[in-house]
Motif scaffolding. Structure first.
Motif, PDB file in Angstrom:
ATOM      1  N   LEU A 112       0.825  -1.204   0.000  1.00 48.55           N
ATOM      2  CA  LEU A 112       0.000   0.000   0.000  1.00 48.55           C
ATOM      3  C   LEU A 112       0.864   1.261   0.000  1.00 48.55           C
ATOM      4  O   LEU A 112       0.613   2.215  -0.754  1.00 48.55           O
ATOM      5  CB  LEU A 112      -0.930  -0.015   1.216  1.00 48.55           C
ATOM      6  N   LEU A 113       1.900   1.260   0.830  1.00 46.25           N
ATOM      7  CA  LEU A 113       2.823   2.400   0.863  1.00 46.25           C
ATOM      8  C   LEU A 113       3.546   2.564  -0.471  1.00 46.25           C
ATOM      9  O   LEU A 113       3.745   3.679  -0.950  1.00 46.25           O
ATOM     10  CB  LEU A 113       3.835   2.224   1.994  1.00 46.25           C
ATOM     11  N   LEU A 114       3.943   1.434  -1.065  1.00 50.44           N
ATOM     12  CA  LEU A 114       4.622   1.486  -2.359  1.00 50.44           C
ATOM     13  C   LEU A 114       3.712   2.085  -3.427  1.00 50.44           C
ATOM     14  O   LEU A 114       4.132   2.939  -4.220  1.00 50.44           O
ATOM     15  CB  LEU A 114       5.076   0.088  -2.769  1.00 50.44           C
ATOM     16  N   ALA A 115       2.456   1.655  -3.442  1.00 51.42           N
ATOM     17  CA  ALA A 115       1.497   2.186  -4.413  1.00 51.42           C
ATOM     18  C   ALA A 115       1.265   3.680  -4.191  1.00 51.42           C
ATOM     19  O   ALA A 115       1.178   4.458  -5.156  1.00 51.42           O
ATOM     20  CB  ALA A 115       0.175   1.429  -4.308  1.00 51.42           C
ATOM     21  N   THR A 116       1.184   4.088  -2.930  1.00 48.12           N
ATOM     22  CA  THR A 116       0.986   5.505  -2.616  1.00 48.12           C
ATOM     23  C   THR A 116       2.192   6.332  -3.041  1.00 48.12           C
ATOM     24  O   THR A 116       2.048   7.479  -3.489  1.00 48.12           O
ATOM     25  CB  THR A 116       0.736   5.682  -1.106  1.00 48.12           C
ATOM     26  N   LEU A 117       3.384   5.757  -2.888  1.00 51.40           N
ATOM     27  CA  LEU A 117       4.595   6.453  -3.328  1.00 51.40           C
ATOM     28  C   LEU A 117       4.582   6.650  -4.842  1.00 51.40           C
ATOM     29  O   LEU A 117       4.888   7.745  -5.351  1.00 51.40           O
ATOM     30  CB  LEU A 117       5.837   5.654  -2.919  1.00 51.40           C
ATOM     31  N   ILE A 118       4.206   5.584  -5.564  1.00 51.15           N
ATOM     32  CA  ILE A 118       4.178   5.660  -7.031  1.00 51.15           C
ATOM     33  C   ILE A 118       3.123   6.652  -7.501  1.00 51.15           C
ATOM     34  O   ILE A 118       3.345   7.442  -8.427  1.00 51.15           O
ATOM     35  CB  ILE A 118       3.922   4.261  -7.623  1.00 51.15           C
ATOM     36  N   PHE A 119       1.974   6.624  -6.849  1.00 49.77           N
ATOM     37  CA  PHE A 119       0.902   7.584  -7.143  1.00 49.77           C
ATOM     38  C   PHE A 119       0.021   7.740  -5.907  1.00 49.77           C
ATOM     39  O   PHE A 119      -0.464   6.727  -5.382  1.00 49.77           O
ATOM     40  CB  PHE A 119       0.050   7.109  -8.329  1.00 49.77           C
ATOM     41  N   PRO A 120      -0.107   8.960  -5.343  1.00 48.99           N
ATOM     42  CA  PRO A 120       0.170  10.259  -5.994  1.00 48.99           C
ATOM     43  C   PRO A 120       1.441  10.964  -5.538  1.00 48.99           C
ATOM     44  O   PRO A 120       1.697  12.074  -5.991  1.00 48.99           O
ATOM     45  CB  PRO A 120      -1.050  11.075  -5.570  1.00 48.99           C
ATOM     46  N   ILE A 121       2.224  10.403  -4.596  1.00 51.48           N
ATOM     47  CA  ILE A 121       3.288  11.191  -3.967  1.00 51.48           C
ATOM     48  C   ILE A 121       4.356  11.641  -4.969  1.00 51.48           C
ATOM     49  O   ILE A 121       4.682  12.824  -5.066  1.00 51.48           O
ATOM     50  CB  ILE A 121       3.923  10.394  -2.799  1.00 51.48           C
ATOM     51  N   ILE A 122       4.922  10.689  -5.744  1.00 56.09           N
ATOM     52  CA  ILE A 122       5.989  11.071  -6.678  1.00 56.09           C
ATOM     53  C   ILE A 122       5.494  12.028  -7.768  1.00 56.09           C
ATOM     54  O   ILE A 122       6.111  13.075  -8.002  1.00 56.09           O
ATOM     55  CB  ILE A 122       6.654   9.819  -7.284  1.00 56.09           C
ATOM     56  N   PRO A 123       4.384  11.746  -8.452  1.00 58.77           N
ATOM     57  CA  PRO A 123       3.929  12.682  -9.495  1.00 58.77           C
ATOM     58  C   PRO A 123       3.620  14.087  -8.981  1.00 58.77           C
ATOM     59  O   PRO A 123       3.817  15.066  -9.694  1.00 58.77           O
ATOM     60  CB  PRO A 123       2.666  12.008 -10.048  1.00 58.77           C
ATOM     61  N   SER A 124       3.137  14.196  -7.749  1.00 62.12           N
ATOM     62  CA  SER A 124       2.784  15.507  -7.215  1.00 62.12           C
ATOM     63  C   SER A 124       3.968  16.232  -6.595  1.00 62.12           C
ATOM     64  O   SER A 124       3.860  17.420  -6.257  1.00 62.12           O
ATOM     65  CB  SER A 124       1.678  15.365  -6.162  1.00 62.12           C
ATOM     66  N   SER A 125       5.117  15.555  -6.462  1.00 62.08           N
ATOM     67  CA  SER A 125       6.266  16.148  -5.782  1.00 62.08           C
ATOM     68  C   SER A 125       7.477  16.323  -6.681  1.00 62.08           C
ATOM     69  O   SER A 125       8.198  17.317  -6.571  1.00 62.08           O
ATOM     70  CB  SER A 125       6.666  15.279  -4.575  1.00 62.08           C
ATOM     71  N   VAL A 126       7.725  15.365  -7.560  1.00 62.61           N
ATOM     72  CA  VAL A 126       8.928  15.374  -8.396  1.00 62.61           C
ATOM     73  C   VAL A 126       8.523  15.670  -9.839  1.00 62.61           C
ATOM     74  O   VAL A 126       7.799  14.888 -10.457  1.00 62.61           O
ATOM     75  CB  VAL A 126       9.666  14.023  -8.323  1.00 62.61           C
ATOM     76  N   SER A 127       9.022  16.797 -10.371  1.00 65.12           N
ATOM     77  CA  SER A 127       8.638  17.187 -11.732  1.00 65.12           C
ATOM     78  C   SER A 127       9.832  17.498 -12.621  1.00 65.12           C
ATOM     79  O   SER A 127       9.656  17.983 -13.736  1.00 65.12           O
ATOM     80  CB  SER A 127       7.718  18.415 -11.683  1.00 65.12           C
ATOM     81  N   SER A 128      11.048  17.248 -12.149  1.00 70.67           N
ATOM     82  CA  SER A 128      12.237  17.525 -12.955  1.00 70.67           C
ATOM     83  C   SER A 128      13.369  16.586 -12.568  1.00 70.67           C
ATOM     84  O   SER A 128      13.333  15.957 -11.500  1.00 70.67           O
ATOM     85  CB  SER A 128      12.689  18.976 -12.758  1.00 70.67           C
TER      86      SER A 128
END
Length: 384
Positions: free
Chosen positions: A330-346
């Motif tokens: 569950l944590l892995l899925a949350t990391l993949i989406f939405p945490i990484i897309p909403s935080s890392v953009s470059s």
């Protein structure tokens, strides 16, 4: 002891961006690894228990940590410390019309702390996987759990995942060594808490209207029925508070709750403040906050005592083993989406995350050192 616990959680309450998954990572880093207030097994069972009960999951885990450390006084200190910064900021949003939320420095620090959430969640997943996913079967449960959440991210998917994992574990992981996690909660406290919860739940179901008592009642009902974390509370509040607040205000408060650290349930603080009569903003905000948090915290006390009675049974241990693995997924899925897309953009931000993760894994800095580094970096990036 109260002040010590309060200060530890206050620091986390000021800096815990990233949602419940990140909060669980922050708590684990501070209270299991650095301070040794709880063992990995105890912490894992609190996390598992928070996933199968209604209420704010990360706040319930923090409440359990505080209770384990210093009884009810410690639990209250943990809740107040972790929740207070978010409540203050939500009231400030109402009072100032969210003006300061558009400042360059604030946005720069917010962006940096979101990157820190990626680092902390990744570290938590790595460490928890090493503890709870030692066999091929538990690794498979974690992997399938992550895939399940990513493919079907509906409101109650996390609860369904945990229940499925419990069933699988009860029948296929029964070779687990029976161990019992002890709790300081007495049977008397658990029974009284359960009686109060049931009484309040029945009583609040008959209270309607638009006054302060009705506000508390509707939010208590919402807090008693929310499975799946802070994001799921939005539709319930929309239904429960239809007579209190417009959809526009509700969505504005939801956006504000995502922009501040701490638990998403402080959306209720915003709603209480914005619906309050003149001169009563603080009182209504606090009343709303207590109303939505109280059910989950009470159930956490009751749940821990019930858990103690059954946790030594092999099938329950098997279920816990599978639930812990599923939580890693569950944590892995949350990391993949939405945490990484909403935080890392470059690429630059990704590089910062990797370097910070390397620093965290090799040097094990205290949480305040990690926070300070990211806050300074966010301010510098905003100013220059």
């Amino acid at each position: 002891m109260f002040f010590s616990i309060f200060c530890k959680f206050l620091l986390l309450g000021c800096t815990s961006f990233g949602g419940p998954a990140a909060h669980i990572g922050y708590f684990r880093k501070e209270f299991v690894e650095r301070l040794s207030w709880a063992t990995e097994e105890e912490y894992g069972q609190w996390v598992a228990l928070s996933q199968i009960m209604p209420g704010p999951g990360s706040s319930q885990v923090g409440f359990a940590v505080g209770y384990h450390r210093a009884g009810l006084v410690g639990a209250i200190a943990a809740f107040l410390g972790f929740t207070l910064p978010s409540v203050v900021l939500m009231c400030a949003f109402v009072a100032l019309g969210m003006q300061f939320a558009n400042s360059a420095v604030f946005l720069g620090v917010l962006s940096a702390l979101k990157l820190m959430a990626v680092v902390v969640v990744t570290d938590a997943i790595w460490s928890m996987a090493n503890t709870f996913c030692k066999t091929n079967s538990t690794r498979l449960v974690a992997l399938l759990g992550a895939v399940f959440i990513l493919l079907w991210p509906f409101a109650l998917s996390s609860l369904l995942l945990v229940l499925l994992a419990a069933i699988i574990g009860a029948y296929w992981f029964t070779d687990s060594q029976p161990t019992q996690i002890k709790t300081h909660i007495s049977s008397r406290v658990a029974y009284i808490t359960l009686a109060i919860f049931c009484g309040l739940f029945v009583l609040t179901s008959f209270i309607h209207g638009t006054g302060w008592l009705a506000l508390f009642a509707q939010l208590f009902q919402a807090g008693s029925l929310v499975f799946g974390g802070g994001h799921v509370v939005l539709p319930l509040m929309s239904e429960q508070l239809a007579d209190f607040i417009s959809t526009e205000h509700l969505l504005t408060g939801y956006a504000a709750a995502q922009a501040v650290p701490g638990p998403m349930f402080t959306l209720a603080s915003y709603l209480g403040a914005v619906t309050a009569p003149e001169g009563a903003m603080i009182a209504w905000a606090l009343l709303a906050t207590v109303g939505v948090f109280l059910p989950g915290l009470m159930l956490m006390l009751v749940g821990q005592k019930c858990w103690q009675f059954v946790s030594h049974k092999p099938r329950v241990q098997g279920a816990v083993k599978a639930i812990n693995a599923a939580v890693v997924g569950l944590l892995l899925a949350t990391l993949i989406f939405p945490i990484i897309p909403s935080s890392v953009s470059s690429v630059w931000q990704a590089t910062v995350v990797l370097l910070a993760l390397l620093w965290l894994r090799t040097r094990q800095p205290a949480i305040w050192q990690l926070v300070s580094a990211f806050v300074v970096a966010g301010m510098v990036s905003a100013l220059f």
